[in-house]
Design a protein around this motif. Structure first.
Motif, PDB file in Angstrom:
ATOM      1  N   LEU A 123       0.829  -1.207   0.000  1.00 43.90           N
ATOM      2  CA  LEU A 123       0.000   0.000   0.000  1.00 43.90           C
ATOM      3  C   LEU A 123       0.864   1.257   0.000  1.00 43.90           C
ATOM      4  O   LEU A 123       0.352   2.368  -0.170  1.00 43.90           O
ATOM      5  CB  LEU A 123      -0.958  -0.014   1.194  1.00 43.90           C
ATOM      6  CG  LEU A 123      -0.406  -0.275   2.603  1.00 43.90           C
ATOM      7  CD1 LEU A 123       0.169   0.984   3.220  1.00 43.90           C
ATOM      8  CD2 LEU A 123      -1.493  -0.831   3.496  1.00 43.90           C
ATOM      9  N   ALA A 124       2.194   1.091   0.137  1.00 46.76           N
ATOM     10  CA  ALA A 124       3.108   2.234   0.058  1.00 46.76           C
ATOM     11  C   ALA A 124       3.169   2.833  -1.335  1.00 46.76           C
ATOM     12  O   ALA A 124       3.741   3.908  -1.522  1.00 46.76           O
ATOM     13  CB  ALA A 124       4.512   1.817   0.498  1.00 46.76           C
ATOM     14  N   VAL A 125       2.577   2.165  -2.345  1.00 50.18           N
ATOM     15  CA  VAL A 125       2.540   2.772  -3.691  1.00 50.18           C
ATOM     16  C   VAL A 125       1.590   3.961  -3.721  1.00 50.18           C
ATOM     17  O   VAL A 125       1.611   4.745  -4.672  1.00 50.18           O
ATOM     18  CB  VAL A 125       2.143   1.751  -4.785  1.00 50.18           C
ATOM     19  CG1 VAL A 125       3.111   0.583  -4.812  1.00 50.18           C
ATOM     20  CG2 VAL A 125       0.710   1.273  -4.623  1.00 50.18           C
ATOM     21  N   PHE A 126       0.746   4.092  -2.703  1.00 51.63           N
ATOM     22  CA  PHE A 126      -0.196   5.208  -2.643  1.00 51.63           C
ATOM     23  C   PHE A 126       0.349   6.319  -1.752  1.00 51.63           C
ATOM     24  O   PHE A 126       1.050   6.074  -0.778  1.00 51.63           O
ATOM     25  CB  PHE A 126      -1.546   4.736  -2.097  1.00 51.63           C
ATOM     26  CG  PHE A 126      -2.202   3.696  -2.946  1.00 51.63           C
ATOM     27  CD1 PHE A 126      -2.769   4.021  -4.164  1.00 51.63           C
ATOM     28  CD2 PHE A 126      -2.242   2.374  -2.533  1.00 51.63           C
ATOM     29  CE1 PHE A 126      -3.365   3.054  -4.955  1.00 51.63           C
ATOM     30  CE2 PHE A 126      -2.841   1.401  -3.310  1.00 51.63           C
ATOM     31  CZ  PHE A 126      -3.406   1.735  -4.528  1.00 51.63           C
ATOM     32  N   GLY A 127      -0.003   7.525  -2.074  1.00 50.78           N
ATOM     33  CA  GLY A 127       0.391   8.675  -1.273  1.00 50.78           C
ATOM     34  C   GLY A 127      -0.368   9.894  -1.742  1.00 50.78           C
ATOM     35  O   GLY A 127      -1.330   9.794  -2.503  1.00 50.78           O
ATOM     36  N   GLY A 128       0.074  11.054  -1.293  1.00 52.24           N
ATOM     37  CA  GLY A 128      -0.620  12.280  -1.665  1.00 52.24           C
ATOM     38  C   GLY A 128      -1.965  12.377  -0.977  1.00 52.24           C
ATOM     39  O   GLY A 128      -2.180  11.838   0.105  1.00 52.24           O
ATOM     40  N   PRO A 142       3.427   7.251  -4.973  1.00 54.97           N
ATOM     41  CA  PRO A 142       4.195   6.950  -3.762  1.00 54.97           C
ATOM     42  C   PRO A 142       4.882   8.164  -3.160  1.00 54.97           C
ATOM     43  O   PRO A 142       5.283   9.089  -3.871  1.00 54.97           O
ATOM     44  CB  PRO A 142       5.216   5.914  -4.239  1.00 54.97           C
ATOM     45  CG  PRO A 142       5.318   6.133  -5.715  1.00 54.97           C
ATOM     46  CD  PRO A 142       3.980   6.591  -6.162  1.00 54.97           C
ATOM     47  N   ASP A 143       5.012   8.136  -1.842  1.00 59.11           N
ATOM     48  CA  ASP A 143       5.702   9.185  -1.107  1.00 59.11           C
ATOM     49  C   ASP A 143       6.942   8.648  -0.398  1.00 59.11           C
ATOM     50  O   ASP A 143       7.394   9.225   0.594  1.00 59.11           O
ATOM     51  CB  ASP A 143       4.762   9.808  -0.061  1.00 59.11           C
ATOM     52  CG  ASP A 143       3.782  10.798  -0.671  1.00 59.11           C
ATOM     53  OD1 ASP A 143       4.109  11.365  -1.729  1.00 59.11           O
ATOM     54  OD2 ASP A 143       2.692  10.981  -0.108  1.00 59.11           O
ATOM     55  N   SER A 144       7.485   7.525  -0.883  1.00 60.07           N
ATOM     56  CA  SER A 144       8.683   6.939  -0.277  1.00 60.07           C
ATOM     57  C   SER A 144       9.446   6.184  -1.350  1.00 60.07           C
ATOM     58  O   SER A 144       8.903   5.818  -2.393  1.00 60.07           O
ATOM     59  CB  SER A 144       8.307   5.985   0.861  1.00 60.07           C
ATOM     60  OG  SER A 144       7.600   4.858   0.365  1.00 60.07           O
ATOM     61  N   THR A 145      10.741   5.956  -1.095  1.00 58.99           N
ATOM     62  CA  THR A 145      11.553   5.174  -2.032  1.00 58.99           C
ATOM     63  C   THR A 145      11.002   3.769  -2.181  1.00 58.99           C
ATOM     64  O   THR A 145      10.941   3.214  -3.289  1.00 58.99           O
ATOM     65  CB  THR A 145      13.010   5.125  -1.554  1.00 58.99           C
ATOM     66  OG1 THR A 145      13.543   6.454  -1.549  1.00 58.99           O
ATOM     67  CG2 THR A 145      13.871   4.255  -2.458  1.00 58.99           C
ATOM     68  N   TYR A 146      10.590   3.165  -1.067  1.00 63.51           N
ATOM     69  CA  TYR A 146      10.027   1.816  -1.113  1.00 63.51           C
ATOM     70  C   TYR A 146       8.774   1.785  -1.984  1.00 63.51           C
ATOM     71  O   TYR A 146       8.613   0.916  -2.851  1.00 63.51           O
ATOM     72  CB  TYR A 146       9.693   1.369   0.306  1.00 63.51           C
ATOM     73  CG  TYR A 146       9.052   0.002   0.406  1.00 63.51           C
ATOM     74  CD1 TYR A 146       9.746  -1.147   0.062  1.00 63.51           C
ATOM     75  CD2 TYR A 146       7.747  -0.136   0.882  1.00 63.51           C
ATOM     76  CE1 TYR A 146       9.165  -2.404   0.175  1.00 63.51           C
ATOM     77  CE2 TYR A 146       7.157  -1.387   1.007  1.00 63.51           C
ATOM     78  CZ  TYR A 146       7.876  -2.519   0.649  1.00 63.51           C
ATOM     79  OH  TYR A 146       7.288  -3.749   0.764  1.00 63.51           O
ATOM     80  N   VAL A 283       4.703   6.271   7.141  1.00 66.03           N
ATOM     81  CA  VAL A 283       3.496   5.511   7.480  1.00 66.03           C
ATOM     82  C   VAL A 283       2.234   6.353   7.348  1.00 66.03           C
ATOM     83  O   VAL A 283       1.199   5.862   6.870  1.00 66.03           O
ATOM     84  CB  VAL A 283       3.628   4.921   8.903  1.00 66.03           C
ATOM     85  CG1 VAL A 283       2.326   4.270   9.348  1.00 66.03           C
ATOM     86  CG2 VAL A 283       4.767   3.915   8.949  1.00 66.03           C
ATOM     87  N   CYS A 284       2.316   7.607   7.741  1.00 63.08           N
ATOM     88  CA  CYS A 284       1.115   8.442   7.705  1.00 63.08           C
ATOM     89  C   CYS A 284       0.750   8.896   6.295  1.00 63.08           C
ATOM     90  O   CYS A 284      -0.295   9.512   6.089  1.00 63.08           O
ATOM     91  CB  CYS A 284       1.286   9.647   8.635  1.00 63.08           C
ATOM     92  SG  CYS A 284       1.353   9.197  10.389  1.00 63.08           S
ATOM     93  N   SER A 285       1.601   8.573   5.312  1.00 65.64           N
ATOM     94  CA  SER A 285       1.251   8.858   3.916  1.00 65.64           C
ATOM     95  C   SER A 285       0.446   7.714   3.301  1.00 65.64           C
ATOM     96  O   SER A 285      -0.086   7.864   2.200  1.00 65.64           O
ATOM     97  CB  SER A 285       2.524   9.088   3.084  1.00 65.64           C
ATOM     98  OG  SER A 285       3.232   7.874   2.864  1.00 65.64           O
ATOM     99  N   TRP A 286       0.354   6.572   4.002  1.00 65.37           N
ATOM    100  CA  TRP A 286      -0.336   5.406   3.455  1.00 65.37           C
ATOM    101  C   TRP A 286      -1.831   5.481   3.743  1.00 65.37           C
ATOM    102  O   TRP A 286      -2.248   5.941   4.813  1.00 65.37           O
ATOM    103  CB  TRP A 286       0.211   4.123   4.061  1.00 65.37           C
ATOM    104  CG  TRP A 286       1.670   3.894   3.819  1.00 65.37           C
ATOM    105  CD1 TRP A 286       2.474   4.521   2.911  1.00 65.37           C
ATOM    106  CD2 TRP A 286       2.516   2.964   4.526  1.00 65.37           C
ATOM    107  NE1 TRP A 286       3.753   4.052   2.997  1.00 65.37           N
ATOM    108  CE2 TRP A 286       3.821   3.092   3.975  1.00 65.37           C
ATOM    109  CE3 TRP A 286       2.294   2.054   5.550  1.00 65.37           C
ATOM    110  CZ2 TRP A 286       4.893   2.330   4.428  1.00 65.37           C
ATOM    111  CZ3 TRP A 286       3.363   1.292   5.996  1.00 65.37           C
ATOM    112  CH2 TRP A 286       4.641   1.429   5.435  1.00 65.37           C
ATOM    113  N   PRO A 287      -2.653   4.996   2.832  1.00 62.34           N
ATOM    114  CA  PRO A 287      -4.100   4.966   3.087  1.00 62.34           C
ATOM    115  C   PRO A 287      -4.437   4.022   4.236  1.00 62.34           C
ATOM    116  O   PRO A 287      -3.731   3.044   4.494  1.00 62.34           O
ATOM    117  CB  PRO A 287      -4.678   4.438   1.771  1.00 62.34           C
ATOM    118  CG  PRO A 287      -3.609   4.638   0.757  1.00 62.34           C
ATOM    119  CD  PRO A 287      -2.314   4.504   1.484  1.00 62.34           C
TER     120      PRO A 287
END
Length: 320
Positions: A123-128, A142-146, A283-287
């Motif tokens: 779920l780290a592919v989501f962000g914003g 995404p909002d991270s390298t991972y 973590v707080c960028s993840w849905p």
């Protein structure tokens, strides 16, 4: 007929091997197989004559040539540098999570058997700015390298599937909790630590606000869903093979309340709040919740609630 598990020596990899064997013994294997090959830097701990280990670096062409042959009917690609490790070492994350994924896909292409390919994404592919409940069609940002590496991996896997070189299932896993053992390099490692450590009488740190909402799955439910995904016909998934594996939506405060109910106030008192901007930023960028009813209707499952997950973990501790 062989199934490969990359990262087969790890926690999830060994559970996937165990679940595949259980399903086969019950006559419920998702696809027919007679061998499981673990490819990892250490041997798979599962003791069964049907499980063999190839110890080596997934980035090595020699290792891939030996592992991925025409007899391979399925691949679980679990090996990865996790979120915290990816943020700390960009080059390693790209080499393992992107280059390693493409090398594995190329090996499958060369073998020519078009195996079913289960890619564990995140779920780290989501962000914003994501909606409160993320729909199935929501685009990755995404909002991270991972997260970026996993999103690149998703596109690679889907393209190789579109070309007919593999038959893909891209499984975006929820955060796993409660994971036994010791903390790992995932930014979300605390989601297990704030339950696991206090139940063992050890202090733990909560690095994010209690109102942080997380999308969680027990290890057992996650593994059942990964193995189930292998058996889903590709045509049932459509052209885009990405699916958000069902989980449960729980705030960190609700997780701590479950700890209090199962472990008592003494266990709850072992968790102290200590905000960590690096962990919080990831973590707080993840849905915190996804639309998954279609997948549940199709046969995927999820945990009943987090309290039952904690109780089951505590019961397992008591039985040891």
């Amino acid at each position: 007929m062989k199934i490969i598990i990359t990262g087969g020596a790890g926690f999830l990899g060994s559970l996937v091997a165990t679940e595949l064997l259980r399903a086969a013994d019950a006559g419920q294997a998702p696809i027919p197989f007679d061998e499981i090959l673990s490819v990892d830097l250490a041997p798979c701990p599962v003791q069964d004559e049907r499980v063999t280990s190839l110890v080596g670096d997934l980035a090595s062409p020699d290792v891939l040539r030996e592992a991925v042959t025409a007899e391979v009917v399925g691949i679980f690609h679990l090996a990865a540098v996790l979120s915290g490790g990816s943020e700390a070492d960009f080059d390693l994350a790209m080499r393992v999570n992107v280059d390693g994924t493409r090398a594995l896909l190329e090996a499958a292409r060369a073998a020519g058997s078009a195996p079913r390919f289960v890619f564990t994404s995140s779920l780290a592919v989501f962000g914003g700015n994501v909606p409160e409940v993320v729909p199935e069609t929501w685009a990755a940002q995404p909002d991270s390298t991972y997260g970026a590496a996993k999103a690149m991996g998703e596109l690679l896997v889907n393209e190789y599937s579109r070309r007919g070189w593999v038959d893909a299932r891209i499984c975006r896993l929820p955060t796993i909790s409660v994971r036994p053992g010791v903390p790992n390099s995932a930014a979300s490692s605390f989601a297990s630590g704030i339950i696991r450590e206090p139940l063992a009488g050890v202090e733990s740190v909560c690095p994010v606000p209690h109102e942080t909402r997380m999308w969680l799955s027990s290890p057992e439910a996650a593994v059942r869903n990964l193995v189930f995904a292998l058996g889903v016909p590709g045509e049932a998934l459509g052209a885009w093979r990405g699916i958000n594996i069902p989980g449960i939506s729980v705030t960190v405060g609700e997780m701590l309340a479950a700890l209090d109910e199962v472990g008592g106030p003494d266990a709850r008192a072992l968790v102290r709040d200590e905000r960590d901007p690096a962990v919080e930023g990831i973590v707080c960028s993840w849905p915190g919740e996804f639309e998954v009813q279609r997948l549940l209707d199709a046969g995927f499952t999820r945990d009943e609630d987090f309290l039952s997950v904690v109780r089951r973990y505590a019961d397992g501790l008591a039985a040891r």
